[in-house]
Design an enzyme around this catalytic site. Structure first.
Site, short mmCIF file in Angstrom:
data_model
loop_
_atom_site.label_atom_id
_atom_site.label_comp_id
_atom_site.label_asym_id
_atom_site.label_seq_id
_atom_site.Cartn_x
_atom_site.Cartn_y
_atom_site.Cartn_z
N ARG A 189 -8.46 -0.59 4.69
CA ARG A 189 -7.37 0.44 4.14
C ARG A 189 -6.28 -0.25 3.98
NH1 ARG A 189 -7.06 5.90 7.07
NH2 ARG A 189 -6.24 6.11 5.05
N CYS B 260 -5.21 12.55 12.37
CA CYS B 260 -5.66 11.25 11.96
C CYS B 260 -5.38 10.63 13.44
CB CYS B 260 -4.93 9.88 11.11
SG CYS B 260 -3.52 9.46 11.75
N VAL C 94 8.20 7.55 17.05
CA VAL C 94 7.91 7.87 15.24
C VAL C 94 6.21 8.46 15.46
CG1 VAL C 94 7.76 8.10 12.41
CG2 VAL C 94 8.65 6.08 14.34
N ASP D 24 5.14 1.05 11.74
CA ASP D 24 3.41 0.25 11.82
C ASP D 24 3.54 -1.32 11.94
OD1 ASP D 24 3.88 1.75 8.28
OD2 ASP D 24 3.16 2.19 10.39
N ARG E 289 -4.86 10.61 4.17
CA ARG E 289 -3.25 11.91 4.26
C ARG E 289 -2.62 11.78 3.23
NH1 ARG E 289 -0.05 11.37 6.76
NH2 ARG E 289 -0.72 14.05 8.03
N LYS F 180 0.71 -1.31 0.29
CA LYS F 180 0.10 0.08 -0.34
C LYS F 180 1.24 0.78 -0.04
CE LYS F 180 -1.79 1.44 4.26
NZ LYS F 180 -1.52 2.90 4.19
N ASN F 181 1.65 1.07 0.76
CA ASN F 181 2.75 2.47 1.27
C ASN F 181 3.58 3.10 -0.07
OD1 ASN F 181 0.97 2.94 2.87
ND2 ASN F 181 2.54 2.45 4.09
N ARG G 89 0.18 14.92 12.54
CA ARG G 89 1.12 14.50 11.12
C ARG G 89 0.37 15.61 10.49
NH1 ARG G 89 -1.35 8.56 9.55
NH2 ARG G 89 0.19 8.55 9.04
N PRO G 90 1.79 16.51 10.96
CA PRO G 90 2.26 17.80 9.89
C PRO G 90 2.39 17.85 8.82
CG PRO G 90 3.20 18.26 12.46
CD PRO G 90 2.51 16.63 12.40
N ILE G 91 3.08 18.36 8.15
CA ILE G 91 3.44 18.43 6.67
C ILE G 91 4.32 19.93 6.74
CG2 ILE G 91 1.90 17.25 5.67
CD1 ILE G 91 0.61 19.78 3.89
C1 EPZ Z 1 3.82 6.55 6.19
O1 EPZ Z 1 3.72 8.05 6.86
C2 EPZ Z 1 3.41 5.65 6.26
N1 EPZ Z 1 2.26 5.93 4.98
C3 EPZ Z 1 3.00 5.08 7.57
O2 EPZ Z 1 1.76 3.97 7.52
C4 EPZ Z 1 4.33 5.07 8.49
O3 EPZ Z 1 4.18 4.90 9.94
C5 EPZ Z 1 4.61 6.10 8.33
O4 EPZ Z 1 5.33 6.51 7.20
C6 EPZ Z 1 6.43 6.31 9.10
O5 EPZ Z 1 6.95 4.75 9.07
C7 EPZ Z 1 2.08 6.15 3.72
O6 EPZ Z 1 3.05 6.00 3.78
C8 EPZ Z 1 0.98 6.37 3.08
P1 EPZ Z 1 6.57 10.64 8.03
P2 EPZ Z 1 4.02 9.70 6.74
O7 EPZ Z 1 6.29 11.68 7.08
O8 EPZ Z 1 4.93 9.97 5.68
C9 EPZ Z 1 6.38 13.16 11.87
C10 EPZ Z 1 0.37 2.72 7.70
O9 EPZ Z 1 -0.20 2.10 8.61
N2 EPZ Z 1 6.20 14.58 10.96
O10 EPZ Z 1 7.68 9.69 7.83
O11 EPZ Z 1 2.46 10.55 6.70
C11 EPZ Z 1 5.13 13.80 11.82
O12 EPZ Z 1 3.73 13.97 12.89
C12 EPZ Z 1 0.32 4.46 7.98
O13 EPZ Z 1 0.77 2.08 7.12
C13 EPZ Z 1 6.71 16.16 10.63
O14 EPZ Z 1 6.44 16.65 12.42
O15 EPZ Z 1 4.49 9.36 8.07
C14 EPZ Z 1 4.70 11.64 12.73
O16 EPZ Z 1 5.66 11.31 13.91
C15 EPZ Z 1 0.66 4.43 9.31
N3 EPZ Z 1 6.54 17.24 10.24
C16 EPZ Z 1 6.80 11.87 11.84
O17 EPZ Z 1 7.05 12.89 11.38
C17 EPZ Z 1 6.27 16.82 8.70
O18 EPZ Z 1 6.11 17.39 7.42
C18 EPZ Z 1 6.66 10.48 11.04
O19 EPZ Z 1 5.97 10.56 9.53
C19 EPZ Z 1 6.34 15.01 8.21
C20 EPZ Z 1 6.17 14.43 9.44
#
Ligand code: EPZ
Length: 420
Positions: A397, A116, A326, A304, A92, A22-23, A121-123
């Site tokens: 999902r 969520c 994380v 995960d 998201r 999926k990811n 999960r800010p960007i």
């Molecule tokens: C991806 O989410 C995956 N989703 C998640 O899988 C996975 O848990 C995560 O990576 C970590 O491995 C997909 O690939 C679709 P991150 P993502 O940006 O990209 C913080 C599942 O169960 N952060 O690595 O959203 C954030 O809040 C899902 O399949 C910021 O603070 O994860 C988090 O605490 C759940 N600011 C940490 O970093 C930002 O701009 C990791 O987030 C971006 C992220």
């Protein structure tokens, strides 16, 4: 809302095939926005999130055809550059259209994804990096509104190895002028899979899988085809099911090298793990020992698989600890496991699992997020009597026909469809 009924006590045995990741499929789908033409993706899992991504692609003007794991995306020369809240709030990862649309058309308006269950999960990392590359970005009315003449290659330093941030910038950089270096890049296998497709499109990508990824932008990308890598999180979930039920399970069509930390943890607990190039077999848990685990970005222990490992550790005599580093709120499965009789304490981001051989007792529980729902199904496999997992739309999902896969291994599990 559908439920899952599980009657525990069966040691799972047999072979099962993994689905596509999926990811990985999600960023690959959005990467097709980078160039017009007919893109073909194979081994795409049939999941709710993939459906949401396909609907979003259609709302942007693409033609999507998805059957039997094969996804054909016709990307036209002109695209809508607005990703509406109604589409983005469902999934998201939709924020990943921002990089490609901005890079190709010089503008994009994408709804903020919102948080969520597992965290805010800010960007900000995505937006800061795009601004560094020359984009003008404002956040207004719940939307990210971005514009740029032409993105410029830059040196990006992520404060955290963000998976989505790395993917958004890799895609944006593929059409930027010059070279972009991403430092503290995420190293997940899905990053490498995306890099492999970007290279097929004609971008120059070096270092994917390491913490420094270098992308040289191209002016001429062209559509291609790709097969999605196996879903390492689904594989880990199936291996955990075989282990914790005291069975013998072999997962086929997978990549053991993607699950190093997880398999190491199972071996330390006392399970026998046998791998070939494309399979993992687990059996023979003896003298199981408790274990302390800390989740980390890849190649560390995957967040995960944290909930699934917690379900397993409830079956291991002694005291284990899991620290979740994380996400800030990824322990909601604990109160549901407690309903089955698990004894788990939480202190900040660390859970203490007092495991025992005494069986859990089946009860109605509620799924709160995707991996929590998998954890509860796994717990139901070992609990005495029947466990009903409510709200399994969360499960749908990210898992393709999980009940069929587990039934094939002997599990006593059935979906209760809610006709309402
Ligand atoms: C991806 O989410 C995956 N989703 C998640 O899988 C996975 O848990 C995560 O990576 C970590 O491995 C997909 O690939 C679709 P991150 P993502 O940006 O990209 C913080 C599942 O169960 N952060 O690595 O959203 C954030 O809040 C899902 O399949 C910021 O603070 O994860 C988090 O605490 C759940 N600011 C940490 O970093 C930002 O701009 C990791 O987030 C971006 C992220």
């Amino acid at each position: 809302m559908d439920k899952m009924a599980v009657i525990g006590g069966v040691a799972l045995k047999g072979e099962v095939k993994a689905s596509g990741a999926k990811n990985s499929a999600l960023p690959l789908i959005f990467s097709t926005l980078l160039c017009e033409g007919t893109h073909q993706l194979k081994n795409v899992p049939n999941l709710m999130d993939i459906g949401s991504a396909n609907r979003l692609m259609e709302s942007l003007g693409c033609k999507v055809d998805f059957a039997n794991g094969e996804l054909t995306i016709d990307v036209p020369q002109q695209l809508e550059t607005l990703a509406h809240y109604d589409q983005v709030r469902k999934m998201r990862a939709s924020i990943l259209v921002l990089g490609p649309l901005l890079a190709r058309f010089g503008k994009a308006k994408v709804s903020l994804p919102g948080g969520c269950a597992i965290g805010a999960r800010p960007i900000g990392f995505h937006l800061d990096a795009l601004e560094k590359m020359g984009a003008k970005i404002k956040v207004e009315g719940g939307y990210v509104i971005a514009e740029c003449e032409k993105l410029k290659g830059s040196k990006i330093e992520f404060p955290f190895a963000s998976v989505g941030g790395t993917e958004n910038i890799m895609m944006a950089a593929s059409l930027a002028e010059g070279v972009t270096e991403i430092h503290n890049a995420a190293r997940e296998p899905e990053i490498e899979d995306l890099a492999n497709y970007l290279k097929k499109l004609g971008a120059k990508v070096e270092g994917a899988g390491s913490s420094v990824v270098k992308v040289t932008g191209s002016t001429q990308l062209r559509a291609s085809q790709h097969s999605v890598i196996p879903d390492r999180i689904e594989v880990g979930t199936l291996v955990a099911a075989g282990a914790m039920t005291g069975g013998q399970v072999k997962v086929l069509d997978c990549r053991p090298q993607d699950l190093g930390a997880f398999l190491e943890a199972l071996k330390k607990i006392g399970f026998q793990i046998t791998t070939t190039e494309d399979s993992i077999e687990v059996c023979c848990g003896q003298d199981l020992r408790p274990l302390d685990i800390v989740t980390e970005p890849h190649p560390g222990f995957p967040t995960d698989l944290q909930a699934q490992m917690m379900a397993l550790l409830t079956q291991v005599d002694g005291t284990s600890h899991i620290s979740e580093t994380v996400f800030e709120n990824r322990f909601m499965h604990i109160s549901e496991l407690a309903r089955l009789g698990a004894h788990i304490e939480v202190d900040g981001n660390t859970a203490t699992i007092h495991g025992s051989q005494a069986p859990l007792l089946g009860a109605p529980v509620m799924a709160t997020d995707l991996r929590a729902s998998a954890c509860l199904v796994l717990a139901g496999l070992v609990a005495q009597g029947e466990t009903i997992v409510n709200r399994i739309y969360h499960l749908d999902r990210g898992y393709e026909k999980l009940e069929d896969k587990l039934s094939k291994l002997g599990a006593n599990i059935r979906r209760i469809k809610n006709e309402g």
